[in-house]
Design a protein around this motif. Structure first.
Motif, mmCIF file in Angstrom:
data_model
loop_
_atom_site.group_PDB
_atom_site.id
_atom_site.type_symbol
_atom_site.label_atom_id
_atom_site.label_comp_id
_atom_site.label_asym_id
_atom_site.label_seq_id
_atom_site.Cartn_x
_atom_site.Cartn_y
_atom_site.Cartn_z
ATOM 1 N N SER A 1 42.471 66.781 34.804
ATOM 2 C CA SER A 1 42.091 65.957 33.660
ATOM 3 C C SER A 1 43.297 65.665 32.789
ATOM 4 O O SER A 1 44.138 66.550 32.559
ATOM 5 N N GLU A 2 43.368 64.432 32.274
ATOM 6 C CA GLU A 2 44.434 64.040 31.368
ATOM 7 C C GLU A 2 43.870 63.126 30.283
ATOM 8 O O GLU A 2 42.997 62.295 30.553
ATOM 9 N N TRP A 3 44.365 63.313 29.064
ATOM 10 C CA TRP A 3 43.967 62.471 27.941
ATOM 11 C C TRP A 3 45.114 61.536 27.587
ATOM 12 O O TRP A 3 46.248 61.990 27.336
ATOM 13 N N VAL A 4 44.846 60.262 27.541
ATOM 14 C CA VAL A 4 45.785 59.286 26.988
ATOM 15 C C VAL A 4 45.534 59.182 25.487
ATOM 16 O O VAL A 4 44.388 59.011 25.052
ATOM 17 N N ILE A 5 46.576 59.324 24.693
ATOM 18 C CA ILE A 5 46.478 59.202 23.238
ATOM 19 C C ILE A 5 47.520 58.188 22.785
ATOM 20 O O ILE A 5 48.726 58.417 22.926
ATOM 21 N N THR A 6 47.048 57.073 22.250
ATOM 22 C CA THR A 6 47.915 55.956 21.870
ATOM 23 C C THR A 6 47.728 55.634 20.400
ATOM 24 O O THR A 6 46.601 55.596 19.898
ATOM 25 N N PHE A 7 48.851 55.401 19.721
ATOM 26 C CA PHE A 7 48.845 54.999 18.313
ATOM 27 C C PHE A 7 49.287 53.537 18.229
ATOM 28 O O PHE A 7 50.478 53.242 18.178
ATOM 29 N N PRO A 8 48.342 52.591 18.198
ATOM 30 C CA PRO A 8 48.702 51.182 18.397
ATOM 31 C C PRO A 8 49.457 50.524 17.258
ATOM 32 O O PRO A 8 50.009 49.434 17.441
ATOM 33 N N THR A 9 49.511 51.153 16.077
ATOM 34 C CA THR A 9 50.276 50.569 14.967
ATOM 35 C C THR A 9 51.455 51.446 14.546
ATOM 36 O O THR A 9 52.132 51.151 13.559
ATOM 37 N N LYS A 10 51.729 52.510 15.265
ATOM 38 C CA LYS A 10 52.702 53.510 14.817
ATOM 39 C C LYS A 10 54.083 52.919 14.576
ATOM 40 O O LYS A 10 54.787 53.322 13.636
ATOM 41 N N ARG A 11 54.507 51.956 15.385
ATOM 42 C CA ARG A 11 55.872 51.452 15.272
ATOM 43 C C ARG A 11 56.155 50.837 13.900
ATOM 44 O O ARG A 11 57.308 50.824 13.459
ATOM 45 N N PHE A 12 55.124 50.348 13.237
ATOM 46 C CA PHE A 12 55.330 49.719 11.941
ATOM 47 C C PHE A 12 55.447 50.726 10.806
ATOM 48 O O PHE A 12 55.619 50.338 9.644
ATOM 49 N N TYR A 13 55.396 51.994 11.155
ATOM 50 C CA TYR A 13 55.599 53.065 10.195
ATOM 51 C C TYR A 13 56.813 53.931 10.531
ATOM 52 O O TYR A 13 57.431 54.489 9.619
ATOM 53 N N VAL A 14 57.189 54.031 11.804
ATOM 54 C CA VAL A 14 58.231 54.987 12.185
ATOM 55 C C VAL A 14 59.473 54.350 12.799
ATOM 56 O O VAL A 14 60.516 54.998 12.880
ATOM 57 N N ASP A 15 59.403 53.119 13.238
ATOM 58 C CA ASP A 15 60.569 52.455 13.818
ATOM 59 C C ASP A 15 61.358 51.799 12.687
ATOM 60 O O ASP A 15 60.846 50.931 11.981
ATOM 61 N N VAL B 1 40.997 56.217 0.898
ATOM 62 C CA VAL B 1 42.056 56.886 1.651
ATOM 63 C C VAL B 1 41.456 57.413 2.945
ATOM 64 O O VAL B 1 40.613 58.319 2.927
ATOM 65 N N PHE B 2 41.880 56.852 4.073
ATOM 66 C CA PHE B 2 41.438 57.334 5.375
ATOM 67 C C PHE B 2 42.350 58.470 5.825
ATOM 68 O O PHE B 2 43.569 58.400 5.665
ATOM 69 N N ARG B 3 41.752 59.494 6.417
ATOM 70 C CA ARG B 3 42.501 60.686 6.818
ATOM 71 C C ARG B 3 42.722 60.711 8.333
ATOM 72 O O ARG B 3 41.854 60.294 9.094
ATOM 73 N N GLY B 4 43.877 61.216 8.750
ATOM 74 C CA GLY B 4 44.181 61.348 10.169
ATOM 75 C C GLY B 4 45.258 60.378 10.595
ATOM 76 O O GLY B 4 46.214 60.103 9.855
ATOM 77 N N LEU B 5 45.122 59.836 11.801
ATOM 78 C CA LEU B 5 46.095 58.912 12.382
ATOM 79 C C LEU B 5 45.351 57.758 13.056
ATOM 80 O O LEU B 5 44.220 57.936 13.518
ATOM 81 N N PRO B 6 45.968 56.575 13.142
ATOM 82 C CA PRO B 6 45.339 55.446 13.848
ATOM 83 C C PRO B 6 45.488 55.635 15.351
ATOM 84 O O PRO B 6 46.598 55.611 15.889
ATOM 85 N N VAL B 7 44.385 55.828 16.054
ATOM 86 C CA VAL B 7 44.446 56.311 17.431
ATOM 87 C C VAL B 7 43.428 55.617 18.320
ATOM 88 O O VAL B 7 42.363 55.173 17.868
ATOM 89 N N THR B 8 43.757 55.510 19.595
ATOM 90 C CA THR B 8 42.828 55.076 20.626
ATOM 91 C C THR B 8 43.218 55.770 21.926
ATOM 92 O O THR B 8 44.254 56.413 22.012
ATOM 93 N N GLY B 9 42.371 55.650 22.944
ATOM 94 C CA GLY B 9 42.707 56.263 24.225
ATOM 95 C C GLY B 9 41.487 56.731 24.987
ATOM 96 O O GLY B 9 40.352 56.395 24.649
#
Length: 504
Positions: A319-333, A456-464
């Motif tokens: 089993s493997e989980w894909v975890i993707t943050f589709p907007t992350k680059r606009f905060y960390v790049d 204020v939303f808590r956590g991270l923007p995520v899909t997968g």
């Protein structure tokens, strides 16, 4: 009603009851699967896998769509092009290995600019210019080789509705329905030439709004990860974002343009169903943001991910989980992020990673869990339990992951969870908030309102998703390999300012 989506109707009804005047400009994640923007959480060509993609135009209108492939480390672009869909059209493509990297080809007849190769042997390689320092963007400190393109994710963004107002562009991209040319667009070369010194080419005095009207949505898509040698395939639906645009214009840009992208939303008000920290009752939460990317991030914010796992133990399962943050680059790049706009993430991308601390809980099927601290093992580049990439794979009971690729997806951007002895099957939760509560929020400061009274939303923007393979090999003369894929279950939490009051 223009849309047949039940979700749209429900939200519109609630908005009417609540007296919300800006419903038409609210971006939301359409659980019915139709939208103006599609996010495909993962592609891979590792481990003998290929990835197949489809997009469907459900409308009687022509569509101009930006197709963008993004690598998994830092979401730097590895390929983009324009796709022109005729009414009720379907476009398909395959992401395949090309040399030491990945590439794409299509045997579909729908028009693309530039035209794509039509066979595996001639597939268009993904490009390294956006991250290796040889293009217009400075290198980001991550790997610079073509192997960085082997896994990532995809975004498709509608740019406008194609018409016949001036140049008969819709006629050119529309497939014939009969005769010897049935299934073939009338003249794809017309739209290619329109960008090559023609009527859409700004550098030659053209106007990209020619024969273009406002976006209208109605797209859906799917991805499938297929391993021919193992006889497995696992498919997923693309995430659909609707009402991405709040204006009545087209957003048609040249092939190769970095715009539009997932931060280009002109809808800066978001609608999200979520409970507050003090309530389990989901509420339609209305939030007005100062930028479109924050509105889009709010749609994906979650403080917990839930899913199952199966591992070996008589079934040869992985089993493997894909975890993707589709907007992350606009905060960390550093090339994309706005100044002071780091949260909900922790660190800028540097030396190939941008790590976000997480918590982990794991249970077998009889509710047993481990005692003490649960963490990723082995650690690789992570400091403790962290998710360090924009798209990554979490494995279960794969102790050799430190020196090799993952067993199902062939990923090299991984971390492993080791369930307790005897707990070969069960479920897990990844906490995206508690280990970095100060940072893992979409702050009130990003909203377009009074900070103390802002959501204020808590956590991270995520899909997968979770993907599992049961590879039993040849059993009684029959290839007995199987695969399954299940999207993650998410928990969302929203607070009002710094309090535990319900969001508005």
């Amino acid at each position: 009603m223009k849309r047949t989506s039940l979700t749209t109707a429900v939200i519109a009804g609630i908005a009417g009851v609540a007296g919300i005047s800006n419903m038409a400009s609210a971006v939301y994640l359409n659980n019915d699967g139709l939208g103006q923007v599609l996010i495909y959480p993962y592609y891979t060509v590792n481990g003998g896998n290929n990835t197949l993609l489809t997009v469907v135009n459900t409308t009687p209108q022509g569509k101009a769509v930006k197709v963008r492939f993004l690598e998994a480390y830092d979401s730097r672009e590895v390929l983009d092009f324009n796709l022109y869909l005729s009414p009720q059209d379907v476009w398909t493509a395959a992401v395949v290995p090309v040399g030491a990297g990945a590439g794409v080809f299509t045997n579909d007849n729908s028009c693309t600019v530039p035209a794509l190769p039509t066979s595996l042997a001639t597939a268009q390689p993904f490009l390294t210019y956006a991250y290796d320092g040889t293009g217009d963007t400075a290198a980001d400190g991550g790997p610079t080789g073509v192997s960085r393109t082997l896994e990532g994710y995809v975004e498709l963004i509608e740019m406008g509705t194609v018409t016949n107002a001036a140049q008969d562009s819709l006629k050119a991209i529309t497939h014939a329905t009969s005769g010897s040319t049935a299934g073939i667009p009338a003249d794809c070369s017309q739209v290619v030439n329109a960008w090559n010194g023609g009527y859409w080419d700004i550098t030659s005095g053209g106007d990209p709004t020619t024969d273009m009207a406002a976006t209208s949505g109605g797209l859906f898509g799917s991805g499938a990860i297929i391993n021919v040698n193992q006889g497995t395939i696992a498919g997923y639906n693309a995430d659909a974002i609707d009402q991405f645009y709040s204006d009545a214009f087209s957003h048609h840009t040249a092939p190769g343009s970095l715009s539009p992208n997932i931060s280009s939303a002109t809808s800066k008000v978001s609608y999200v169903f979520a409970p507050s920290p003090s309530s389990t009752i989901p509420t339609l939460i209305t939030t007005s943001y100062s930028s479109g990317v924050d509105a889009v991030s709010s749609l994906f914010m979650a403080d917990k991910i839930f899913n199952e796992y199966w591992t070996a133990g008589g079934t040869a399962a992985n089993s493997e989980w894909v975890i993707t943050f589709p907007t992350k680059r606009f905060y960390v790049d550093s090339a994309s992020a706005a100044a002071g706009h780091l949260a909900p993430f922790d660190k800028l991308f540097s030396k190939g990673v941008s790590c976000a601390p997480i918590g982990i809980g794991i249970y077998d099927r009889e509710e047993r869990t481990t005692s003490g601290t649960i963490g990723f093992s082995p650690a690789k580049v992570q400091q403790g339990a962290s998710l360090c990439y924009e798209a990554q794979v979490v494995t279960f009971n794969q102790p050799g992951i430190a020196t090799g690729a993952s067993a199902v997806l062939g990923s090299n951007l991984t971390a492993n969870i080791s369930p307790p002895a005897g707990a070969n099957n069960g479920w897990a939760v990844i906490d995206l908030y508690g280990k970095s509560a100060a940072n893992h929020v979409l702050p009130a400061a990003y909203t377009d309102g009074t900070v103390g009274a802002s959501n204020v939303f808590r956590g991270l923007p995520v899909t997968g998703f979770w993907v599992a393979n049961l590879v039993n090999g040849n059993v009684g003369g029959v290839l007995s390999n199987y695969s399954a894929l299940f999207r993650h279950k998410l928990h969302r939490t929203c607070a009002l300012g710094t309090t535990t009051s319900a969001c508005s």
